[in-house]
Design a protein around this motif. Structure first.
Motif, PDB file in Angstrom:
ATOM      1  N   ALA A  18       3.280   1.904   2.966  1.00  0.00           N
ATOM      2  CA  ALA A  18       2.761   0.562   2.681  1.00  0.00           C
ATOM      3  C   ALA A  18       3.472  -0.053   1.485  1.00  0.00           C
ATOM      4  O   ALA A  18       3.791   0.639   0.509  1.00  0.00           O
ATOM      5  CB  ALA A  18       1.260   0.644   2.403  1.00  0.00           C
ATOM      6  N   ALA A  59      -3.570  -1.975  -0.977  1.00  0.00           N
ATOM      7  CA  ALA A  59      -2.761  -0.780  -0.690  1.00  0.00           C
ATOM      8  C   ALA A  59      -3.256   0.429  -1.487  1.00  0.00           C
ATOM      9  O   ALA A  59      -3.281   1.553  -0.969  1.00  0.00           O
ATOM     10  CB  ALA A  59      -1.301  -1.069  -0.999  1.00  0.00           C
ATOM     11  N   VAL A 118       4.411  -1.095   6.587  1.00  0.00           N
ATOM     12  CA  VAL A 118       3.440  -2.197   6.474  1.00  0.00           C
ATOM     13  C   VAL A 118       3.655  -3.027   5.211  1.00  0.00           C
ATOM     14  O   VAL A 118       3.506  -2.532   4.087  1.00  0.00           O
ATOM     15  CB  VAL A 118       1.993  -1.644   6.464  1.00  0.00           C
ATOM     16  CG1 VAL A 118       0.990  -2.785   6.301  1.00  0.00           C
ATOM     17  CG2 VAL A 118       1.704  -0.863   7.745  1.00  0.00           C
ATOM     18  N   ALA A 136       0.311  -4.853   0.730  1.00  0.00           N
ATOM     19  CA  ALA A 136      -0.356  -4.624   2.032  1.00  0.00           C
ATOM     20  C   ALA A 136      -1.869  -4.787   1.899  1.00  0.00           C
ATOM     21  O   ALA A 136      -2.464  -4.470   0.867  1.00  0.00           O
ATOM     22  CB  ALA A 136      -0.016  -3.225   2.548  1.00  0.00           C
TER      23      ALA A 136
END
Ligand code: 1HA
Length: 270
Positions: free
Chosen positions: A131, A177, A111, A135
């Motif tokens: 991530a 994140a 991600v 993110a």
């Protein structure tokens, strides 16, 4: 199969020589929102990953660094569902969730940028999430007149707990994140430029492990929340192993040879 994958419009599939399939949602102009065609192609891609013995791990990602996926394409949303070329409104992403959970191989969400709405749920139903530091995570349903009361709610609550899951859905905030890591929504956060390197590193560590052990563990962890469907997946793994045994083969051979099966020599060892 391979030719049809190369004809995809919304999804790209790349396969590494060591058995990692990378499935990319490629609609960057709309932050990789999915329309019915996208879901159809994702379903084909995941089926291909399931059926190819050489594929041992799957990465799901979005094109570019701005978004993983922003959920259902709101311009395709019609009366009762998302409408594709056939004119039938569908909520086909729910079938995709089941397919991803049932895949007896590890699926990792990679991600960068937004994982929002139905895109957030897609990363949640992956086994692991890596991530990037840019993110952003969140649900938008109650803001845009939608909700996912399936995995999107109940499985989310198992991941982050009831209070947090209610906060995420009722307030529709975005989380960075670091916050996602604290909530247990993602497995690790890395600088954006290292995202792919780190994700492939995790895949390669998994590739060194026993595929049957991993398939059974995934099924066992799913069974906890998936009721009969989860038990069926777990039991399916047992059946798959049983078919490979001499005892399983004796049953089939006896039937085909029109004789009584000779199960007497098979004992259950404690
Ligand atoms: O809930 C479900 C379901 C439930 C049950 C069963 C099935 C379900 C299936 C789907 C869903 C859902 O996914 S509902 C939730 C749908 N998604 C959203 O509400 C997110 C919409 N997007 C945003 O909130 C924002 O775009 C963003 C927070 C992710 C990013 O904001 P940002 O950086 O300000 O970018 P933005 O300008 O908004 O977006 C860039 C372009 O992408 C825009 O297009 P443009 O003006 O340049 O022409 C924007 O319209 C487009 N875009 C972004 N997301 C979507 C989208 N277009 C269509 N659908 C989108 N989801």
């Amino acid at each position: 199969h391979i030719r049809s994958l190369s004809k995809f419009e919304d999804v790209r599939v790349e396969i590494s020589s060591d058995g990692i399939a990378k499935i990319t949602i490629a609609r960057p102009a709309v932050h990789n929102a999915f329309r019915p065609l996208t879901l159809l192609e994702l379903e084909h891609a995941f089926r291909y990953a399931r059926d190819m013995p050489s594929i041992r791990a799957v990465i799901l990602t979005g094109e570019g660094h701005r978004a993983f996926c922003s959920g259902g394409d709101q311009s395709a949303r019609g009366h009762g569902g998302y409408v594709g070329d056939d004119g039938i409104p569908r909520l086909a992403v729910l079938d995709l969730h089941v397919m991803m959970r049932r895949l007896p191989k590890v699926v990792i969400a990679m991600v960068a940028g937004y994982a929002i709405g139905g895109g957030h749920i897609l990363h949640m139903v992956c086994d692991l999430t890596i991530a990037a530091d840019n993110a952003r995570f969140g649900q938008t349903g109650p803001k845009v007149g939608s909700f996912d009361g399936g995995y999107g709610s109940s499985y989310m609550a198992r991941i982050v707990g009831q209070k947090r899951a209610r906060e995420i859905w009722f307030l529709c905030r975005q989380y960075d994140a670091k916050q996602a890591l604290q909530m247990g929504l993602v497995n690790t956060v890395v600088p954006l430029e290292q995202l792919e390197i780190e994700t492939v590193k995790w895949c390669r560590e998994i590739l060194e492990k026993s595929p049957t052990a991993i398939a059974c563990l995934k099924a066992a962890m799913n069974a906890d929340g998936d009721g009969h469907s989860g038990l069926s997946q777990l039991a399916g793994e047992a059946t798959r192993l049983f078919y490979q045994s001499e005892e399983g083969k004796e049953g089939k051979n006896a039937f085909l040879e029109k004789r009584k099966p000779r199960f007497g020599s098979f004992v259950i060892e404690e």
